[in-house]
Scaffold this motif. Sequence first.
Motif, mmCIF file in Angstrom:
data_model
loop_
_atom_site.group_PDB
_atom_site.id
_atom_site.type_symbol
_atom_site.label_atom_id
_atom_site.label_comp_id
_atom_site.label_asym_id
_atom_site.label_seq_id
_atom_site.Cartn_x
_atom_site.Cartn_y
_atom_site.Cartn_z
ATOM 1 N N LEU A 58 -2.871 -37.315 12.359
ATOM 2 C CA LEU A 58 -4.280 -37.462 12.743
ATOM 3 C C LEU A 58 -4.568 -36.808 14.100
ATOM 4 O O LEU A 58 -5.629 -36.216 14.295
ATOM 5 C CB LEU A 58 -4.678 -38.937 12.754
ATOM 6 N N VAL A 59 -3.630 -36.905 15.030
ATOM 7 C CA VAL A 59 -3.797 -36.260 16.334
ATOM 8 C C VAL A 59 -3.842 -34.736 16.168
ATOM 9 O O VAL A 59 -4.650 -34.058 16.809
ATOM 10 C CB VAL A 59 -2.686 -36.689 17.321
ATOM 11 N N ILE A 60 -3.018 -34.215 15.303
ATOM 12 C CA ILE A 60 -3.053 -32.773 15.025
ATOM 13 C C ILE A 60 -4.445 -32.395 14.509
ATOM 14 O O ILE A 60 -5.013 -31.378 14.892
ATOM 15 C CB ILE A 60 -1.942 -32.372 14.032
ATOM 16 N N GLY A 61 -5.009 -33.249 13.675
ATOM 17 C CA GLY A 61 -6.355 -33.010 13.163
ATOM 18 C C GLY A 61 -7.428 -33.126 14.223
ATOM 19 O O GLY A 61 -8.480 -32.488 14.133
ATOM 20 N N LEU A 62 -7.173 -33.937 15.253
ATOM 21 C CA LEU A 62 -8.131 -34.042 16.361
ATOM 22 C C LEU A 62 -8.218 -32.743 17.160
ATOM 23 O O LEU A 62 -9.194 -32.508 17.860
ATOM 24 C CB LEU A 62 -7.745 -35.195 17.298
ATOM 25 N N LEU A 63 -7.196 -31.920 17.032
ATOM 26 C CA LEU A 63 -7.192 -30.620 17.701
ATOM 27 C C LEU A 63 -8.034 -29.594 16.944
ATOM 28 O O LEU A 63 -8.135 -28.447 17.361
ATOM 29 C CB LEU A 63 -5.758 -30.103 17.851
ATOM 30 N N GLY A 64 -8.618 -30.029 15.825
ATOM 31 C CA GLY A 64 -9.454 -29.139 15.027
ATOM 32 C C GLY A 64 -8.721 -28.455 13.896
ATOM 33 O O GLY A 64 -9.295 -27.646 13.172
ATOM 34 N N ILE A 65 -7.459 -28.772 13.731
ATOM 35 C CA ILE A 65 -6.662 -28.168 12.663
ATOM 36 C C ILE A 65 -6.976 -28.900 11.355
ATOM 37 O O ILE A 65 -7.037 -30.129 11.329
ATOM 38 C CB ILE A 65 -5.159 -28.242 13.010
ATOM 39 N N PRO A 66 -7.163 -28.157 10.258
ATOM 40 C CA PRO A 66 -7.511 -28.800 8.981
ATOM 41 C C PRO A 66 -6.317 -29.525 8.355
ATOM 42 O O PRO A 66 -5.454 -28.902 7.754
ATOM 43 C CB PRO A 66 -7.971 -27.630 8.107
ATOM 44 N N VAL A 67 -6.269 -30.816 8.524
ATOM 45 C CA VAL A 67 -5.143 -31.611 8.034
ATOM 46 C C VAL A 67 -5.540 -32.555 6.892
ATOM 47 O O VAL A 67 -4.691 -33.218 6.324
ATOM 48 C CB VAL A 67 -4.507 -32.442 9.168
ATOM 49 N N LEU A 68 -6.820 -32.599 6.580
ATOM 50 C CA LEU A 68 -7.314 -33.514 5.547
ATOM 51 C C LEU A 68 -7.757 -32.743 4.309
ATOM 52 O O LEU A 68 -7.982 -31.529 4.363
ATOM 53 C CB LEU A 68 -8.490 -34.337 6.091
ATOM 54 N N ALA A 69 -7.894 -33.464 3.211
ATOM 55 C CA ALA A 69 -8.348 -32.860 1.966
ATOM 56 C C ALA A 69 -9.647 -32.107 2.195
ATOM 57 O O ALA A 69 -10.485 -32.506 3.012
ATOM 58 C CB ALA A 69 -8.547 -33.946 0.914
ATOM 59 N N GLY A 70 -9.784 -31.015 1.502
ATOM 60 C CA GLY A 70 -10.978 -30.187 1.656
ATOM 61 C C GLY A 70 -10.929 -29.301 2.882
ATOM 62 O O GLY A 70 -11.924 -28.707 3.266
ATOM 63 N N GLY A 71 -9.780 -29.237 3.556
ATOM 64 C CA GLY A 71 -9.642 -28.399 4.733
ATOM 65 C C GLY A 71 -10.396 -28.918 5.946
ATOM 66 O O GLY A 71 -10.767 -28.156 6.826
ATOM 67 N N ARG A 72 -10.579 -30.235 5.998
ATOM 68 C CA ARG A 72 -11.305 -30.821 7.128
ATOM 69 C C ARG A 72 -10.332 -31.264 8.210
ATOM 70 O O ARG A 72 -9.182 -31.578 7.959
ATOM 71 C CB ARG A 72 -12.108 -32.044 6.668
ATOM 72 N N SER A 73 -10.855 -31.320 9.417
ATOM 73 C CA SER A 73 -10.075 -31.841 10.538
ATOM 74 C C SER A 73 -10.379 -33.330 10.688
ATOM 75 O O SER A 73 -11.341 -33.844 10.111
ATOM 76 C CB SER A 73 -10.435 -31.108 11.826
ATOM 77 N N THR A 74 -9.588 -34.000 11.481
ATOM 78 C CA THR A 74 -9.838 -35.415 11.766
ATOM 79 C C THR A 74 -11.195 -35.587 12.436
ATOM 80 O O THR A 74 -11.923 -36.530 12.143
ATOM 81 C CB THR A 74 -8.719 -35.983 12.666
ATOM 82 N N LEU A 75 -11.541 -34.666 13.317
ATOM 83 C CA LEU A 75 -12.831 -34.733 14.001
ATOM 84 C C LEU A 75 -13.986 -34.741 13.010
ATOM 85 O O LEU A 75 -14.928 -35.534 13.141
ATOM 86 C CB LEU A 75 -13.001 -33.561 14.967
#
Length: 179
Positions: A58-75
């Motif tokens: 989730l922290v990696i996704g907070l950096l704007g990297i797409p880590v979630l389904a659909g290519g979304r970031s945590t943000l």
Amino acid sequence: MQDLAYCAVFAALIIVFAFVSIPVGAAGVPIVLQNAIVILSGLILGAKRGFLATALFLVIGLLGIPVLAGGRSTLAALAGPTVGYVVGYLFAALVAGAIAYRATKGTSAVVTLAIAAVAGLAVQYLLGSFGLMLRADMGFGPALAANAPFIIPDLIKLAAAVAIATGVHKAFPDLREKA
């Protein structure tokens, strides 16, 4: 150092499985494997390490990297109706791991792992429903009912996760002792 490696590997697995999704109907909400991998991290690594692996992803996704389904970031997810599910990932790994590491050997271990997996999924659904209430202006009943189409596919994924966790714990019995 070994714990860090376990957490990093599971964070990577969680991210990779975000890109395995099956579109469902017109609603646009896909069936993903990511939620099962989050629970698997708790089943295999235990509460603390499973939580940390999930937090890392989730922290990696907070950096704007797409880590979630659909290519979304945590943000992006935190701003939308899926916020509860994303937060639920953290607590699902924690709850599943806490229950899983109470398992003994044999048949009762499989039962305990299954209970742990279902408890983790229940946490995801509950917190996800709260997120829908908050961001989609839904009542609790309709928000909880929104999970209904995913129950059977999620239970199938959890059966696989329990089988994998059982095999891993048989192959690496020391894994629990180092938690």
